[in-house]
Design a protein around this motif. Structure first.
Motif, PDB file in Angstrom:
ATOM      1  N   MET A 112       0.827  -1.211   0.000  1.00 50.06           N
ATOM      2  CA  MET A 112       0.000   0.000   0.000  1.00 50.06           C
ATOM      3  C   MET A 112       0.863   1.263   0.000  1.00 50.06           C
ATOM      4  N   VAL A 113       1.905   1.280   0.823  1.00 48.09           N
ATOM      5  CA  VAL A 113       2.795   2.443   0.894  1.00 48.09           C
ATOM      6  C   VAL A 113       3.438   2.717  -0.468  1.00 48.09           C
ATOM      7  N   PHE A 114       3.934   1.653  -1.090  1.00 46.08           N
ATOM      8  CA  PHE A 114       4.578   1.832  -2.399  1.00 46.08           C
ATOM      9  C   PHE A 114       3.560   2.208  -3.480  1.00 46.08           C
ATOM     10  N   LEU A 115       2.334   1.678  -3.360  1.00 46.81           N
ATOM     11  CA  LEU A 115       1.300   2.021  -4.342  1.00 46.81           C
ATOM     12  C   LEU A 115       0.917   3.495  -4.231  1.00 46.81           C
ATOM     13  N   ILE A 245      -3.907  13.251  -0.872  1.00 48.49           N
ATOM     14  CA  ILE A 245      -3.222  13.818   0.291  1.00 48.49           C
ATOM     15  C   ILE A 245      -3.947  13.416   1.578  1.00 48.49           C
ATOM     16  N   ILE A 246      -5.276  13.435   1.558  1.00 47.14           N
ATOM     17  CA  ILE A 246      -6.058  13.020   2.729  1.00 47.14           C
ATOM     18  C   ILE A 246      -5.774  11.562   3.059  1.00 47.14           C
ATOM     19  N   VAL A 247      -5.796  10.707   2.037  1.00 46.61           N
ATOM     20  CA  VAL A 247      -5.536   9.271   2.246  1.00 46.61           C
ATOM     21  C   VAL A 247      -4.134   9.047   2.792  1.00 46.61           C
ATOM     22  N   VAL A 248      -3.142   9.739   2.217  1.00 49.34           N
ATOM     23  CA  VAL A 248      -1.754   9.596   2.667  1.00 49.34           C
ATOM     24  C   VAL A 248      -1.623   9.957   4.142  1.00 49.34           C
ATOM     25  N   CYS A 249      -2.237  11.047   4.552  1.00 46.20           N
ATOM     26  CA  CYS A 249      -2.151  11.475   5.951  1.00 46.20           C
ATOM     27  C   CYS A 249      -2.861  10.482   6.884  1.00 46.20           C
ATOM     28  N   LEU A 250      -4.014   9.971   6.465  1.00 44.53           N
ATOM     29  CA  LEU A 250      -4.746   8.998   7.285  1.00 44.53           C
ATOM     30  C   LEU A 250      -3.928   7.740   7.545  1.00 44.53           C
ATOM     31  N   ILE A 251      -3.131   7.349   6.574  1.00 45.80           N
ATOM     32  CA  ILE A 251      -2.362   6.111   6.695  1.00 45.80           C
ATOM     33  C   ILE A 251      -1.013   6.354   7.363  1.00 45.80           C
ATOM     34  N   PHE A 252      -0.305   7.386   6.942  1.00 43.40           N
ATOM     35  CA  PHE A 252       1.084   7.563   7.368  1.00 43.40           C
ATOM     36  C   PHE A 252       1.228   8.127   8.779  1.00 43.40           C
ATOM     37  N   VAL A 253       0.379   9.061   9.176  1.00 46.44           N
ATOM     38  CA  VAL A 253       0.539   9.679  10.503  1.00 46.44           C
ATOM     39  C   VAL A 253       0.426   8.646  11.628  1.00 46.44           C
ATOM     40  N   PRO A 254      -0.602   7.774  11.655  1.00 46.28           N
ATOM     41  CA  PRO A 254      -0.633   6.737  12.693  1.00 46.28           C
ATOM     42  C   PRO A 254       0.535   5.752  12.589  1.00 46.28           C
ATOM     43  N   CYS A 255       0.938   5.407  11.360  1.00 47.55           N
ATOM     44  CA  CYS A 255       2.062   4.477  11.186  1.00 47.55           C
ATOM     45  C   CYS A 255       3.354   5.053  11.764  1.00 47.55           C
ATOM     46  N   ILE A 256       3.589   6.340  11.543  1.00 47.31           N
ATOM     47  CA  ILE A 256       4.784   6.977  12.085  1.00 47.31           C
ATOM     48  C   ILE A 256       4.758   6.949  13.606  1.00 47.31           C
ATOM     49  N   PHE A 257       3.585   7.175  14.193  1.00 49.20           N
ATOM     50  CA  PHE A 257       3.457   7.149  15.656  1.00 49.20           C
ATOM     51  C   PHE A 257       3.807   5.772  16.216  1.00 49.20           C
ATOM     52  N   VAL A 268      -2.529   5.181  24.233  1.00 48.88           N
ATOM     53  CA  VAL A 268      -3.325   5.395  23.010  1.00 48.88           C
ATOM     54  C   VAL A 268      -2.937   4.445  21.877  1.00 48.88           C
ATOM     55  N   ASP A 269      -2.041   3.506  22.122  1.00 57.41           N
ATOM     56  CA  ASP A 269      -1.557   2.623  21.055  1.00 57.41           C
ATOM     57  C   ASP A 269      -2.688   1.864  20.365  1.00 57.41           C
ATOM     58  N   LYS A 270      -3.635   1.340  21.156  1.00 59.69           N
ATOM     59  CA  LYS A 270      -4.727   0.568  20.561  1.00 59.69           C
ATOM     60  C   LYS A 270      -5.615   1.445  19.692  1.00 59.69           C
ATOM     61  N   VAL A 271      -5.887   2.656  20.163  1.00 64.10           N
ATOM     62  CA  VAL A 271      -6.715   3.578  19.378  1.00 64.10           C
ATOM     63  C   VAL A 271      -6.024   3.913  18.061  1.00 64.10           C
ATOM     64  N   VAL A 272      -4.727   4.172  18.125  1.00 69.76           N
ATOM     65  CA  VAL A 272      -3.970   4.495  16.914  1.00 69.76           C
ATOM     66  C   VAL A 272      -3.946   3.287  15.976  1.00 69.76           C
ATOM     67  N   SER A 273      -3.817   2.077  16.546  1.00 71.96           N
ATOM     68  CA  SER A 273      -3.824   0.862  15.719  1.00 71.96           C
ATOM     69  C   SER A 273      -5.141   0.722  14.963  1.00 71.96           C
ATOM     70  N   VAL A 274      -6.250   1.033  15.636  1.00 71.89           N
ATOM     71  CA  VAL A 274      -7.559   1.001  14.974  1.00 71.89           C
ATOM     72  C   VAL A 274      -7.605   2.032  13.852  1.00 71.89           C
ATOM     73  N   LEU A 275      -6.990   3.199  14.091  1.00 69.59           N
ATOM     74  CA  LEU A 275      -7.038   4.289  13.119  1.00 69.59           C
ATOM     75  C   LEU A 275      -6.374   3.926  11.796  1.00 69.59           C
ATOM     76  N   TYR A 276      -5.321   3.080  11.836  1.00 68.02           N
ATOM     77  CA  TYR A 276      -4.660   2.779  10.552  1.00 68.02           C
ATOM     78  C   TYR A 276      -4.893   1.355  10.063  1.00 68.02           C
ATOM     79  N   THR A 277      -5.548   0.497  10.852  1.00 68.59           N
ATOM     80  CA  THR A 277      -5.843  -0.853  10.359  1.00 68.59           C
ATOM     81  C   THR A 277      -7.305  -1.038   9.975  1.00 68.59           C
ATOM     82  N   VAL A 278      -8.212  -0.322  10.622  1.00 71.28           N
ATOM     83  CA  VAL A 278      -9.648  -0.543  10.439  1.00 71.28           C
ATOM     84  C   VAL A 278     -10.317   0.605   9.686  1.00 71.28           C
ATOM     85  N   ILE A 279      -9.976   1.837  10.045  1.00 76.17           N
ATOM     86  CA  ILE A 279     -10.714   2.985   9.530  1.00 76.17           C
ATOM     87  C   ILE A 279     -10.338   3.369   8.091  1.00 76.17           C
ATOM     88  N   PRO A 280      -9.034   3.527   7.729  1.00 76.50           N
ATOM     89  CA  PRO A 280      -8.705   3.944   6.350  1.00 76.50           C
ATOM     90  C   PRO A 280      -9.282   3.057   5.251  1.00 76.50           C
TER      91      PRO A 280
END
Length: 312
Positions: A112-115, A245-257, A268-280
């Motif tokens: 996904m990152v490379f795509l 740009i919206i999609v990139v930020c939704l995926i990358f910001v939680p991943c960087i954290f 907040v780790d679990k909440v952040v995990s939900v943010l980039y595994t379930v929501i995007p």
């Protein structure tokens, strides 16, 4: 919950899940079931629309359909196990299943990152070389770039899982998460993992940060270039850039954290995990279709064909 004896080899892990409250578990099961079904419906609709509508047989929509496939795959790696855990008292996952989940999670996430990087390059060519766009982004190039994204994801995941398999797991087996991921699993190894953590932060965090910065720079250059002379074709490309740009930020910001820091636990780790595994994966089709008039028209054409064919 007791941890396994320190002298034995770990054969399974206990997942603590999102919460220990039975009432909240039932509520979350309903919420995430709806999210998962919406993810499948939205992304599957994009895939079928792009395949069946000849007007969408262009490089941009080809890449979008592949992103939709990745979104379905990404959510399927972690969400079904999470839903089962919300309904069961003891949430366990075998060691081999845990390794497989981590492998496919990072394989698909890496692709996904490379795509997303390829999609940014596609928009750059569409805006800066509109007359040569279809010549540059021909089907051979698109297929080659797509193959490269999956090979990149495979290499990324294989390196990580190969390193994890070198670690001994002989004691603690409780993972404070709803799925297996490298940061939590590494912490359970029966050895000093500081060097391993440094390598993982270098491999995951640095790569994610560099690609994120490069993507932001590329989109910024695109926006600056087209600011002064905006034609109708470039207006459409600009709208597409905004959604990406919206999609990139939704995926990358939680991943960087999660990955660009030492493997320490934060509340907040679990909440952040939900943010980039379930929501995007659920939001991506909504973002792309709601801001894309051509895609909305194609979906309406698809619905019309289905209604007329069903009425015969």
């Amino acid at each position: 919950m007791e941890q396994e004896n320190l002298t034995t080899t770990v054969t399974d892990f206990v997942l603590l899940g999102l919460t220990q409250s039975p009432e909240l578990q039932r509520f979350l099961f309903i919420v995430f079931s709806i999210v998962y079904l919406t993810t499948w419906l939205g992304n599957f609709t994009i895939i079928i629309t792009v395949i069946t509508d000849c007007q969408l047989h262009t490089p941009m929509y080809f890449l979008l359909a592949n992103l939709a496939f990745i979104d379905i795959s990404d959510s399927t790696v972690s969400v079904p196990k999470m839903l089962m855990g919300l309904l069961s008292q003891r949430k366990t996952i075998s060691f081999n299943e845990c390794i497989l989940q981590m492998f496919f999670f990072h394989f698909i996430a890496g692709a996904m990152v490379f795509l997303l990087a390829v999609m940014a390059a596609d928009r750059y060519v569409a805006i800066h070389k509109p007359l040569q766009y279809l010549t540059i982004m021909n089907w051979y190039v698109c297929m080659g770039l797509l193959a490269a994204t999956w090979l990149g994801g495979l290499a990324h995941s294989a390196i990580q899982i190969g390193m994890v398999l070198q670690l001994p797991f002989c004691g603690p087996n409780i993972l404070d998460n709803f799925y297996c991921d490298v940061p939590q699993v590494v912490k359970l190894a029966c050895t000093d993992t500081r060097l391993f953590e440094l390598l993982m932060v270098s491999h995951n965090g640095v790569i994610v940060i560099i690609i994120f910065i490069l993507l932001l720079i590329s989109y910024t250059i695109i926006l600056i270039k087209i600011r002064t002379h905006l034609t109708e074709g470039k207006r459409k490309a600009l709208s597409t850039c905004g959604t990406q740009i919206i999609v990139v930020c939704l995926i990358f910001v939680p991943c960087i954290f999660i990955y660009a820091r030492p493997f320490r636990k934060f509340p907040v780790d679990k909440v952040v995990s939900v943010l980039y595994t379930v929501i995007p994966p659920m939001l991506n089709p909504m973002i792309y279709t709601l801001r894309n008039a051509e895609m909305k028209k194609a979906i309406r054409r698809l619905m019309s064909r289905m209604v007329f064919s069903g009425g015969k």
